[in-house]
Design a protein around this motif. Sequence first.
Motif, mmCIF file in Angstrom:
data_model
loop_
_atom_site.group_PDB
_atom_site.id
_atom_site.type_symbol
_atom_site.label_atom_id
_atom_site.label_comp_id
_atom_site.label_asym_id
_atom_site.label_seq_id
_atom_site.Cartn_x
_atom_site.Cartn_y
_atom_site.Cartn_z
ATOM 1 N N ASP A 1 0.578 -0.880 -0.118
ATOM 2 C CA ASP A 1 -0.268 0.046 -0.253
ATOM 3 C C ASP A 1 0.951 0.836 0.219
ATOM 4 O O ASP A 1 2.038 1.610 0.711
ATOM 5 N N VAL A 2 1.236 2.227 -0.647
ATOM 6 C CA VAL A 2 1.628 3.541 -1.182
ATOM 7 C C VAL A 2 0.996 4.851 -0.938
ATOM 8 O O VAL A 2 1.184 5.896 -1.241
ATOM 9 N N THR A 3 -0.204 3.929 -0.216
ATOM 10 C CA THR A 3 -1.302 5.581 -0.481
ATOM 11 C C THR A 3 -0.665 6.078 0.706
ATOM 12 O O THR A 3 -0.787 7.504 0.349
ATOM 13 N N GLU A 4 -0.034 5.941 1.720
ATOM 14 C CA GLU A 4 0.911 7.031 2.506
ATOM 15 C C GLU A 4 1.497 7.970 1.900
ATOM 16 O O GLU A 4 1.574 9.326 2.674
ATOM 17 N N GLN A 5 2.666 7.033 1.478
ATOM 18 C CA GLN A 5 3.482 8.281 0.469
ATOM 19 C C GLN A 5 3.140 8.718 -0.966
ATOM 20 O O GLN A 5 3.527 9.809 -0.824
ATOM 21 N N ARG A 6 1.749 8.139 -0.807
ATOM 22 C CA ARG A 6 1.643 9.447 -1.893
ATOM 23 C C ARG A 6 0.706 10.867 -1.920
ATOM 24 O O ARG A 6 1.006 11.930 -2.335
ATOM 25 N N ALA A 7 0.687 10.433 -0.749
ATOM 26 C CA ALA A 7 -0.517 11.807 0.263
ATOM 27 C C ALA A 7 0.415 12.649 1.147
ATOM 28 O O ALA A 7 0.672 13.218 0.591
ATOM 29 N N ASP A 8 1.815 12.220 1.037
ATOM 30 C CA ASP A 8 3.168 12.450 1.773
ATOM 31 C C ASP A 8 3.187 13.458 0.738
ATOM 32 O O ASP A 8 4.012 14.539 0.578
ATOM 33 N N LEU A 9 3.955 12.960 -1.113
ATOM 34 C CA LEU A 9 4.521 13.423 -1.753
ATOM 35 C C LEU A 9 3.761 14.448 -2.380
ATOM 36 O O LEU A 9 4.061 15.453 -2.589
ATOM 37 N N HIS A 10 2.695 14.406 -2.050
ATOM 38 C CA HIS A 10 1.529 15.615 -3.600
ATOM 39 C C HIS A 10 1.258 17.062 -1.925
ATOM 40 O O HIS A 10 1.549 18.015 -2.866
#
Length: 308
Positions: free
Chosen positions: A163-172
């Motif tokens: 699950d890359v959801t957290e990293q995507r949220a952080d990057l954006h």
Amino acid sequence: MHTPSFPRFTFALTAVLIVLSTWTAAAQRSLERAEAFVRAGDWDAAHAVLAPEMDQAAYASNARAWFVLGFVQKEQFKASGASGLDAAERSRAVGSLQRALAMGTLSIRDEQTARDALDFLGRSYFREAIERVEGFTLGAEPEILGLMGRYESVLQSLNPAYDVTEQRADLHRYLGQAHANLLETERYAGTSEEQMLFDGAIAHYEASLTHAPAHYATLYNLAITLYNHGVRQLKRINHETSMFELMEIQDVCVGLFEQALLPMEQAHQRRPGRLETLKGLMTVHYALSQPEASDAYKRQIEAVLQKK
């Protein structure tokens, strides 16, 4: 006495087997030499021995050879100091290690080592993406998003359920902040890049919220960016501003302040006692000519300060 005759294909098959065994033996010797260089920590020598052999049939299905080559390429990448999407050593290492794992014939130990190496390489893409956000400049966004895509691809090749959801949220969120920070410098004031930076900041905050809908900092920063952009327009009103331009600017600013209100309220709901959101709500309501609501938040601020 009759001498038995053998079919011709028997001799042909024997010849093929002899050639194959010769190739296999030569391949094994090259692999053993490369492994000796690996043990000595001489990555370039190991690569020079093994890489030219990989197009030969004897290596095409040799998982161990691809594993050793991938490990060597990973170490070459680390030693090179290269970075970015164009770091060839890293790309080659990822490809070799994934090929080795896909064959499914590695030993348990080699498989784990290959997975660890791929994990390291994958996360290096994410680290570089964040580093580029921290030193953000115009035009850097495609590279940053590309690095993020490589990170996701490698990690999900190791675990499709990762699950890359957290990293995507952080990057954006970080990209939103990076765009907003450039706006605050006023370096691009009144230029086409200013609108591009504003649009980028809003788009990235909104993208972050699709992955983490109730994230306090994202909601607050989105509201502040909208509000500040409205204030930025108001500050450009001067004696040369025509009545038509004044009315147009005021309409734009009211729209921005109204847009800022919802995420500021949502951030306040997440952390009701925070002074920054209370001040934000007081200020936005004041800017919208809503004195009663503004005064209500002002009283809440005073109450919080009295408790400290």
